[in-house]
Design a protein around this motif. Structure first.
Motif, PDB file in Angstrom:
ATOM      1  N   UNK A 244       0.825  -1.217   0.000  1.00  0.00           N
ATOM      2  CA  UNK A 244       0.000   0.000   0.000  1.00  0.00           C
ATOM      3  C   UNK A 244       0.859   1.267   0.000  1.00  0.00           C
ATOM      4  N   UNK A 245       1.912   1.243  -0.801  1.00  0.00           N
ATOM      5  CA  UNK A 245       2.801   2.401  -0.895  1.00  0.00           C
ATOM      6  C   UNK A 245       2.126   3.508  -1.706  1.00  0.00           C
ATOM      7  N   UNK A 246       2.072   4.700  -1.144  1.00  0.00           N
ATOM      8  CA  UNK A 246       1.463   5.848  -1.820  1.00  0.00           C
ATOM      9  C   UNK A 246       2.554   6.694  -2.465  1.00  0.00           C
ATOM     10  N   UNK A 247       2.394   6.976  -3.758  1.00  0.00           N
ATOM     11  CA  UNK A 247       3.326   7.804  -4.504  1.00  0.00           C
ATOM     12  C   UNK A 247       2.591   9.042  -5.015  1.00  0.00           C
ATOM     13  N   UNK A 248       3.094  10.206  -4.698  1.00  0.00           N
ATOM     14  CA  UNK A 248       2.463  11.457  -5.115  1.00  0.00           C
ATOM     15  C   UNK A 248       3.034  11.896  -6.456  1.00  0.00           C
ATOM     16  N   UNK A 249       2.154  12.186  -7.412  1.00  0.00           N
ATOM     17  CA  UNK A 249       2.585  12.602  -8.745  1.00  0.00           C
ATOM     18  C   UNK A 249       1.888  13.905  -9.136  1.00  0.00           C
ATOM     19  N   UNK A 250       2.680  14.901  -9.549  1.00  0.00           N
ATOM     20  CA  UNK A 250       2.158  16.146 -10.106  1.00  0.00           C
ATOM     21  C   UNK A 250       2.141  15.969 -11.625  1.00  0.00           C
ATOM     22  N   UNK A 251       0.940  15.897 -12.210  1.00  0.00           N
ATOM     23  CA  UNK A 251       0.796  15.581 -13.630  1.00  0.00           C
ATOM     24  C   UNK A 251       0.330  16.792 -14.415  1.00  0.00           C
ATOM     25  N   UNK A 252       1.145  17.236 -15.379  1.00  0.00           N
ATOM     26  CA  UNK A 252       0.828  18.406 -16.199  1.00  0.00           C
ATOM     27  C   UNK A 252       0.184  17.992 -17.506  1.00  0.00           C
ATOM     28  N   UNK A 253      -0.744  18.829 -17.980  1.00  0.00           N
ATOM     29  CA  UNK A 253      -1.417  18.561 -19.243  1.00  0.00           C
ATOM     30  C   UNK A 253      -2.482  17.504 -19.150  1.00  0.00           C
ATOM     31  N   UNK A 254      -2.931  17.211 -17.925  1.00  0.00           N
ATOM     32  CA  UNK A 254      -3.935  16.170 -17.702  1.00  0.00           C
ATOM     33  C   UNK A 254      -5.173  16.800 -17.073  1.00  0.00           C
ATOM     34  N   UNK A 255      -6.327  16.568 -17.673  1.00  0.00           N
ATOM     35  CA  UNK A 255      -7.568  17.116 -17.148  1.00  0.00           C
ATOM     36  C   UNK A 255      -8.258  16.094 -16.244  1.00  0.00           C
ATOM     37  N   UNK A 256      -8.958  16.593 -15.238  1.00  0.00           N
ATOM     38  CA  UNK A 256      -9.663  15.714 -14.310  1.00  0.00           C
ATOM     39  C   UNK A 256     -10.841  14.989 -14.955  1.00  0.00           C
ATOM     40  N   UNK A 257     -11.522  15.658 -15.891  1.00  0.00           N
ATOM     41  CA  UNK A 257     -12.673  15.043 -16.542  1.00  0.00           C
ATOM     42  C   UNK A 257     -13.870  15.001 -15.617  1.00  0.00           C
ATOM     43  N   UNK A 258     -14.527  13.845 -15.559  1.00  0.00           N
ATOM     44  CA  UNK A 258     -15.715  13.703 -14.727  1.00  0.00           C
ATOM     45  C   UNK A 258     -15.329  13.665 -13.255  1.00  0.00           C
ATOM     46  N   UNK A 259     -16.364  13.799 -12.384  1.00  0.00           N
ATOM     47  CA  UNK A 259     -16.128  13.756 -10.945  1.00  0.00           C
ATOM     48  C   UNK A 259     -15.547  12.417 -10.520  1.00  0.00           C
ATOM     49  N   UNK A 260     -16.073  11.327 -11.093  1.00  0.00           N
ATOM     50  CA  UNK A 260     -15.551   9.995 -10.746  1.00  0.00           C
ATOM     51  C   UNK A 260     -14.096   9.853 -11.171  1.00  0.00           C
ATOM     52  N   UNK A 261     -13.768  10.398 -12.348  1.00  0.00           N
ATOM     53  CA  UNK A 261     -12.391  10.336 -12.825  1.00  0.00           C
ATOM     54  C   UNK A 261     -11.473  11.147 -11.923  1.00  0.00           C
TER      55      UNK A 261
END
Length: 414
Positions: A268-285
């Motif tokens: 259950x290792x959590x990795x934080x990623x800052x992603x550029x050029x990516x849209x959230x889209x729908x609420x579920x997404x």
């Protein structure tokens, strides 16, 4: 030899590029850097490009002049747009510039000007930042087979359609693209053959090009892209950066699978990623990406990029296609970060010799997860040291003075 040119200083170079930085991507950044560096070295450089809203028609900076014309309205360039502007091609303005130039330089897709330049006896250099003309999509990747393309003649219509749909184009746009990419590929190949020299941005790119187009071997040269001036940024956080956008071939889905795998199978290792050029889209997404540890950004300015770099220890480049070069890898190294990247195309060539570069098999999300976890477990001091050493290697390998020297040496052969 160059027309009317007895020495390099003062040589007149005409750049014809549909887009010019800050518009476009890596190819346009390289074009901008070449224009600036060559003008500072004493060359007289004129750039003709598209004019966008609020931009001036003409800008001058010592030996560099940029003319911005209303070529097209789209926010992004298209390799077929300039074929529609026959009026610009045969205008008195264009003819005057070609007669003025000692050399015509084509860094993107303005191939229609090559026959005209040759008719006026001017040498032409074409700078390839992709895989045109051997691939009409300029990617050399068959998305229908999820594999590097090895076709020598006809391109897969299914690949073209799938690529367009993955790029968000409508069915009508995809059908138009399918027609143009199929019909006009021979035009790009035939006009490229008229050029005097072709520049590839990596040995990997050149090898792929001449394997499928061996007739181009003699005129094809490798000159690496120049570097932008970027300062080192101190590491304040423990996250990772991703700057490839949401297109499937950039591997964002591979990154997502790696993050899910790390959580489900690696304690259950959590990795934080800052992603550029990516849209959230729908609420579920949006919630799904949040659970994976992804903070998404649609667009970034330079200040936001700097803030992100302060929060990350490494940059992930999970591309599936054989990138010709990787400005993302260069920028990450210049900012003093470790790089985790696909072992494909020109990426390993760019990162060769960097102690803080960790490569994985393209598409293998398990390997990517393992690499990210390994970097996460390193002390901040170790990560900072590896990043600084990456920066030293990149600055030495891609020295701008050497790159401009190689470009100048190529001019002497024309």
């Amino acid at each position: 030899m160059l027309y009317g040119c007895s020495m390099m200083s003062g040589t007149r170079i005409l750049f014809l590029s549909e887009l010019f930085y800050p518009h476009g991507s890596g190819g346009e950044l390289a074009t901008f850097l070449y224009a600036k560096l060559l003008s500072k070295a004493g060359f007289n450089v004129v750039v003709v490009t598209n004019r966008f809203v609020s931009e001036s028609q003409i800008s001058k900076d010592e030996n560099l002049i940029v003319y911005r014309l209303p070529l097209f309205e789209e926010s992004k360039g298209n390799k077929y747009l300039m074929l529609q502007r026959f009026d610009i091609l045969v205008s008195g303005f264009m003819k005057k510039l070609i007669k003025w130039a000692d050399l015509v330089y084509i860094p993107r897709y303005w191939y229609s000007v090559i026959p005209l330049a040759k008719a006026y006896g001017r040498p032409v250099i074409v700078h390839l930042h992709g895989y045109l003309p051997i691939c009409p999509l300029s990617i050399s990747y068959d998305i229908s087979k999820n594999a590097i393309c090895n076709r020598n003649f006809l391109c897969s219509t299914r690949c073209i359609h799938m690529f367009d749909r993955a790029s968000g184009r409508s069915l009508a746009e995809s059908l138009k693209s399918l027609f143009l990419n199929t019909i006009l590929k021979p035009f790009f190949a035939s006009t490229l053959n008229l050029s005097d020299a072709i520049i590839c941005v990596s040995k990997s790119q050149r090898n792929i090009l001449i394997r499928r187009a061996p007739s181009l071997r003699a005129k094809t040269h490798v000159i690496y892209n120049p570097l932008p001036e970027l300062p080192y940024t101190d590491i304040e956080g423990n996250g990772f950066g991703y700057f490839g956008g949401s297109h499937p071939l950039k591997g964002f889905h591979v990154l997502c699978r790696a993050l899910a795998y790390a959580r489900a199978n690696e304690g259950n290792i959590a990795l934080m990623v800052h992603a550029a050029g990516v849209e959230n889209g729908t609420l579920n997404h949006s919630k799904w990406m949040e659970r994976l540890g992804i903070i998404s950004y649609k667009r970034l300015d330079r200040i936001q990029v700097e803030k992100i770099y302060s929060q990350i220890r490494g940059v992930v480049i999970p591309s599936l296609l054989p990138e010709t070069y990787s400005y993302v890898a260069c920028e990450a190294s210049l900012k003093g970060r470790v790089v985790i990247a696909s072992d494909i195309g020109g990426i390993p060539e760019v990162l060769n010799g960097c102690p803080g570069a960790f490569l994985f098999r393209a598409g293998d999300y398990k390997q990517l997860a393992d690499k990210m976890i390994a970097v996460k477990d390193l002390s901040r001091e170790t990560v900072a040291d590896l990043g600084l050493r990456n920066r030293e290697v990149i600055l030495k390998k891609f020295d701008n003075r050497q790159i401009i020297g190689e470009f100048t040496n190529l001019l002497l052969t024309l």
